[in-house]
Scaffold this motif. Structure first.
Motif, PDB file in Angstrom:
ATOM      1  N   LEU A   1       0.822  -1.207   0.000  1.00  0.00           N
ATOM      2  CA  LEU A   1       0.000   0.000   0.000  1.00  0.00           C
ATOM      3  C   LEU A   1       0.857   1.259   0.000  1.00  0.00           C
ATOM      4  O   LEU A   1       0.572   2.224  -0.716  1.00  0.00           O
ATOM      5  CB  LEU A   1      -0.924  -0.004   1.221  1.00  0.00           C
ATOM      6  N   ARG A   2       1.906   1.261   0.804  1.00  0.00           N
ATOM      7  CA  ARG A   2       2.756   2.450   0.912  1.00  0.00           C
ATOM      8  C   ARG A   2       3.608   2.656  -0.334  1.00  0.00           C
ATOM      9  O   ARG A   2       3.703   3.775  -0.852  1.00  0.00           O
ATOM     10  CB  ARG A   2       3.668   2.325   2.151  1.00  0.00           C
ATOM     11  N   ARG A   3       4.233   1.600  -0.821  1.00  0.00           N
ATOM     12  CA  ARG A   3       5.103   1.734  -1.985  1.00  0.00           C
ATOM     13  C   ARG A   3       4.295   2.035  -3.250  1.00  0.00           C
ATOM     14  O   ARG A   3       4.704   2.821  -4.084  1.00  0.00           O
ATOM     15  CB  ARG A   3       5.888   0.431  -2.189  1.00  0.00           C
ATOM     16  N   GLY A   4       3.120   1.415  -3.368  1.00  0.00           N
ATOM     17  CA  GLY A   4       2.312   1.625  -4.558  1.00  0.00           C
ATOM     18  C   GLY A   4       1.650   2.986  -4.617  1.00  0.00           C
ATOM     19  O   GLY A   4       1.218   3.427  -5.687  1.00  0.00           O
ATOM     20  N   ALA A   5       1.561   3.674  -3.464  1.00  0.00           N
ATOM     21  CA  ALA A   5       0.883   4.971  -3.415  1.00  0.00           C
ATOM     22  C   ALA A   5       1.805   6.148  -3.726  1.00  0.00           C
ATOM     23  O   ALA A   5       1.362   7.300  -3.742  1.00  0.00           O
ATOM     24  CB  ALA A   5       0.255   5.170  -2.034  1.00  0.00           C
ATOM     25  N   ARG A   6       3.079   5.877  -3.998  1.00  0.00           N
ATOM     26  CA  ARG A   6       3.999   6.974  -4.302  1.00  0.00           C
ATOM     27  C   ARG A   6       3.586   7.691  -5.584  1.00  0.00           C
ATOM     28  O   ARG A   6       3.109   7.053  -6.536  1.00  0.00           O
ATOM     29  CB  ARG A   6       5.426   6.445  -4.440  1.00  0.00           C
ATOM     30  N   PRO A   7       3.762   9.008  -5.637  1.00  0.00           N
ATOM     31  CA  PRO A   7       3.329   9.763  -6.824  1.00  0.00           C
ATOM     32  C   PRO A   7       4.219   9.476  -8.032  1.00  0.00           C
ATOM     33  O   PRO A   7       5.364   9.036  -7.899  1.00  0.00           O
ATOM     34  CB  PRO A   7       3.447  11.223  -6.378  1.00  0.00           C
ATOM     35  N   ALA A   8       3.679   9.750  -9.205  1.00  0.00           N
ATOM     36  CA  ALA A   8       4.427   9.553 -10.445  1.00  0.00           C
ATOM     37  C   ALA A   8       5.597  10.521 -10.517  1.00  0.00           C
ATOM     38  O   ALA A   8       5.574  11.605  -9.923  1.00  0.00           O
ATOM     39  CB  ALA A   8       3.502   9.749 -11.639  1.00  0.00           C
ATOM     40  N   ASP A   9       6.636  10.122 -11.238  1.00  0.00           N
ATOM     41  CA  ASP A   9       7.790  10.994 -11.464  1.00  0.00           C
ATOM     42  C   ASP A   9       8.239  10.819 -12.912  1.00  0.00           C
ATOM     43  O   ASP A   9       7.593  10.130 -13.697  1.00  0.00           O
ATOM     44  CB  ASP A   9       8.916  10.684 -10.467  1.00  0.00           C
ATOM     45  N   THR A  10       9.363  11.437 -13.260  1.00  0.00           N
ATOM     46  CA  THR A  10       9.807  11.418 -14.653  1.00  0.00           C
ATOM     47  C   THR A  10      10.196  10.015 -15.119  1.00  0.00           C
ATOM     48  O   THR A  10      10.020   9.668 -16.286  1.00  0.00           O
ATOM     49  CB  THR A  10      11.006  12.355 -14.842  1.00  0.00           C
ATOM     50  N   ARG A  11      10.717   9.197 -14.221  1.00  0.00           N
ATOM     51  CA  ARG A  11      11.118   7.844 -14.584  1.00  0.00           C
ATOM     52  C   ARG A  11       9.940   6.872 -14.560  1.00  0.00           C
ATOM     53  O   ARG A  11       9.980   5.819 -15.192  1.00  0.00           O
ATOM     54  CB  ARG A  11      12.227   7.341 -13.648  1.00  0.00           C
ATOM     55  N   HIS A  12       8.916   7.214 -13.815  1.00  0.00           N
ATOM     56  CA  HIS A  12       7.727   6.360 -13.726  1.00  0.00           C
ATOM     57  C   HIS A  12       6.497   7.246 -13.931  1.00  0.00           C
ATOM     58  O   HIS A  12       5.790   7.590 -12.981  1.00  0.00           O
ATOM     59  CB  HIS A  12       7.669   5.656 -12.366  1.00  0.00           C
ATOM     60  N   PRO A  13       6.240   7.644 -15.175  1.00  0.00           N
ATOM     61  CA  PRO A  13       5.165   8.612 -15.437  1.00  0.00           C
ATOM     62  C   PRO A  13       3.774   8.100 -15.100  1.00  0.00           C
ATOM     63  O   PRO A  13       2.858   8.890 -14.890  1.00  0.00           O
ATOM     64  CB  PRO A  13       5.301   8.894 -16.945  1.00  0.00           C
ATOM     65  N   PHE A  14       3.597   6.778 -15.035  1.00  0.00           N
ATOM     66  CA  PHE A  14       2.292   6.220 -14.689  1.00  0.00           C
ATOM     67  C   PHE A  14       2.199   5.834 -13.215  1.00  0.00           C
ATOM     68  O   PHE A  14       1.247   5.175 -12.808  1.00  0.00           O
ATOM     69  CB  PHE A  14       1.979   5.008 -15.565  1.00  0.00           C
ATOM     70  N   GLY A  15       3.186   6.244 -12.438  1.00  0.00           N
ATOM     71  CA  GLY A  15       3.140   5.981 -11.008  1.00  0.00           C
ATOM     72  C   GLY A  15       3.723   4.627 -10.642  1.00  0.00           C
ATOM     73  O   GLY A  15       4.311   3.920 -11.475  1.00  0.00           O
ATOM     74  N   TYR A  16       3.529   4.259  -9.374  1.00  0.00           N
ATOM     75  CA  TYR A  16       4.111   3.037  -8.824  1.00  0.00           C
ATOM     76  C   TYR A  16       3.049   2.014  -8.427  1.00  0.00           C
ATOM     77  O   TYR A  16       3.308   1.123  -7.637  1.00  0.00           O
ATOM     78  CB  TYR A  16       4.962   3.371  -7.594  1.00  0.00           C
ATOM     79  N   GLY A  17       1.844   2.162  -8.983  1.00  0.00           N
ATOM     80  CA  GLY A  17       0.749   1.296  -8.568  1.00  0.00           C
ATOM     81  C   GLY A  17       1.042  -0.188  -8.737  1.00  0.00           C
ATOM     82  O   GLY A  17       0.688  -1.003  -7.881  1.00  0.00           O
ATOM     83  N   LYS A  18       1.708  -0.560  -9.829  1.00  0.00           N
ATOM     84  CA  LYS A  18       1.973  -1.976 -10.068  1.00  0.00           C
ATOM     85  C   LYS A  18       2.960  -2.566  -9.065  1.00  0.00           C
ATOM     86  O   LYS A  18       3.004  -3.795  -8.894  1.00  0.00           O
ATOM     87  CB  LYS A  18       2.479  -2.179 -11.497  1.00  0.00           C
ATOM     88  N   GLU A  19       3.747  -1.715  -8.392  1.00  0.00           N
ATOM     89  CA  GLU A  19       4.664  -2.253  -7.399  1.00  0.00           C
ATOM     90  C   GLU A  19       3.910  -2.894  -6.235  1.00  0.00           C
ATOM     91  O   GLU A  19       4.399  -3.830  -5.600  1.00  0.00           O
ATOM     92  CB  GLU A  19       5.598  -1.158  -6.865  1.00  0.00           C
ATOM     93  N   SER A  20       2.709  -2.397  -5.972  1.00  0.00           N
ATOM     94  CA  SER A  20       1.915  -2.993  -4.888  1.00  0.00           C
ATOM     95  C   SER A  20       1.623  -4.457  -5.184  1.00  0.00           C
ATOM     96  O   SER A  20       1.539  -5.286  -4.264  1.00  0.00           O
ATOM     97  CB  SER A  20       0.606  -2.217  -4.706  1.00  0.00           C
ATOM     98  N   TYR A  21       1.495  -4.815  -6.466  1.00  0.00           N
ATOM     99  CA  TYR A  21       1.221  -6.207  -6.823  1.00  0.00           C
ATOM    100  C   TYR A  21       2.454  -7.092  -6.636  1.00  0.00           C
ATOM    101  O   TYR A  21       2.322  -8.298  -6.404  1.00  0.00           O
ATOM    102  CB  TYR A  21       0.726  -6.295  -8.260  1.00  0.00           C
ATOM    103  N   VAL A  22       3.634  -6.496  -6.749  1.00  0.00           N
ATOM    104  CA  VAL A  22       4.860  -7.260  -6.511  1.00  0.00           C
ATOM    105  C   VAL A  22       4.915  -7.696  -5.052  1.00  0.00           C
ATOM    106  O   VAL A  22       5.154  -8.878  -4.735  1.00  0.00           O
ATOM    107  CB  VAL A  22       6.101  -6.429  -6.871  1.00  0.00           C
ATOM    108  N   TRP A  23       4.685  -6.748  -4.136  1.00  0.00           N
ATOM    109  CA  TRP A  23       4.718  -7.078  -2.707  1.00  0.00           C
ATOM    110  C   TRP A  23       3.590  -8.031  -2.335  1.00  0.00           C
ATOM    111  O   TRP A  23       3.768  -8.946  -1.520  1.00  0.00           O
ATOM    112  CB  TRP A  23       4.635  -5.799  -1.879  1.00  0.00           C
ATOM    113  N   ALA A  24       2.423  -7.840  -2.923  1.00  0.00           N
ATOM    114  CA  ALA A  24       1.307  -8.739  -2.644  1.00  0.00           C
ATOM    115  C   ALA A  24       1.596 -10.147  -3.167  1.00  0.00           C
ATOM    116  O   ALA A  24       1.201 -11.140  -2.547  1.00  0.00           O
ATOM    117  CB  ALA A  24       0.028  -8.191  -3.265  1.00  0.00           C
ATOM    118  N   LEU A  25       2.293 -10.243  -4.302  1.00  0.00           N
ATOM    119  CA  LEU A  25       2.674 -11.554  -4.835  1.00  0.00           C
ATOM    120  C   LEU A  25       3.679 -12.238  -3.909  1.00  0.00           C
ATOM    121  O   LEU A  25       3.584 -13.438  -3.644  1.00  0.00           O
ATOM    122  CB  LEU A  25       3.266 -11.395  -6.233  1.00  0.00           C
TER     123      LEU A  25
END
Length: 332
Positions: free
Chosen positions: A61-85
């Protein structure tokens, strides 16, 4: 319910579940060591796995909620699925593996030492604590299903918020596991045969295998890139097709970027008389309509495209499936 409230509720659900599992894990471990029950020790491993899972889900929840930046323009939402996996894999290996192995060992050795009473007391207290945690998860599932205007069952099957699904399934499995442990322990107590205690432990392990497999498959699907449910897909298409200058939507593609983030991309056939300014206004209107109705939609991309002539001389709509079929290589 706003997006911030949804995320706060998810965090709260995970924290409550984690605290409950930690308290229960300690109690079960003490009871298992005192009684020597394989089912109790398997339940302790179950709760330890669930506690670790809640920690990983909190990170998701915390890692996936980080705002988008220049390297990740679509945000970090998919990272939440990595931790959940990872959480699902931990449940698979640590919880299920220990429970099944210990159950088989108990059946082969047939040894039990200690008093049963402490196990019964811990099982009863654990059932109450797990019920409280499950009640909160059920409340959130119902709230979310009402927000999406669907049934709780359908919401759990299709939701991109895997943390809510994980807590609900794990707490449900915890209650079933407690019942299995109680039955196995009681039968062993009555018959003096540790076979029942070992079978209960194996049953708990198989239960964890099922939960871990369901959660792992769900997170893997979201990591690859899953579209929104069909009903929502059709509603988005209707909104776009209802724009004044739009003739038809040739192709509509969507992707779940995170638990509360959706990307919409469409090839749109505008009226032949539409000017560049008309198209720009339509694109702005499309984004406003979609984000007002569905705050989870973060990105809307419209690609003006020419209509395709149909076999009957009229324009034919190109579906997403047709797009995919055309890209597939033909037979050799």
């Amino acid at each position: 319910m706003s997006e911030g409230e949804v995320k706060a509720e998810s965090v709260g659900t995970v924290v409550v579940a984690g605290a409950a599992n930690l308290a229960v894990a300690v109690a079960k471990l003490v009871a298992g060591l005192i009684s020597g029950s394989a089912a109790m020790l398997s339940e302790a491993a179950h709760s330890v796995a669930d506690t670790t899972t809640e920690v990983l889900l909190y990170l998701a929840l915390r890692r996936g909620a980080r705002p988008a930046d220049t390297r990740h323009p679509f945000g970090y939402g998919k990272e939440s699925y990595v931790w959940a996996l990872l959480a699902a894999l931990f449940t698979f290996v640590a919880g299920a593996g220990f429970a099944i192995t210990h159950g088989v060992t108990t059946i082969l050795v047939h040894r039990h030492s200690g008093d049963y009473l402490v196990s019964y007391v811990v099982l009863g207290v654990s059932f109450v604590i797990e019920s409280i945690s499950l009640t909160r998860a059920v409340r959130q599932v119902r709230n979310e299903s009402r927000r999406w205007r669907t049934s709780p069952r359908r919401f759990l099957r299709l939701t991109a918020d895997t943390t809510v699904k994980a807590v609900f399934l794990e707490d449900s499995a915890a209650l079933v596991g407690l019942l299995l442990a109680a039955v196995g322990l009681g039968l062993s107590h009555l018959t003096g045969d540790e076979l029942w205690d070992g079978l209960a432990s194996i049953g708990i392990g198989l239960l964890l295998l099922v939960v871990a497999t369901v959660l792992a498959w769900s997170n893997l699907s979201l990591l690859v890139g899953r579209s929104v449910p069909d009903r929502l897909h059709r509603e988005i298409e209707r909104e776009l097709a209802g724009l004044p200058t739009v003739d038809r939507v040739d192709t509509l593609m969507t992707m779940l970027l995170g638990p509360e983030e959706i990307l919409v991309a469409a090839k749109v056939d505008f009226h032949d008389q539409a000017t560049g300014a008309d198209i720009e206004a339509a694109a702005d209107e499309a984004e406003r309509r979609l984000t007002d109705r569905y705050p989870e939609i973060r990105f809307v991309f419209l690609d003006p495209t020419r209509s395709m002539p149909g076999t009957d001389g009229r324009r034919a709509r190109r579906t997403q499936d047709q797009e995919q079929d055309q890209r597939r290589p033909g037979p050799p």
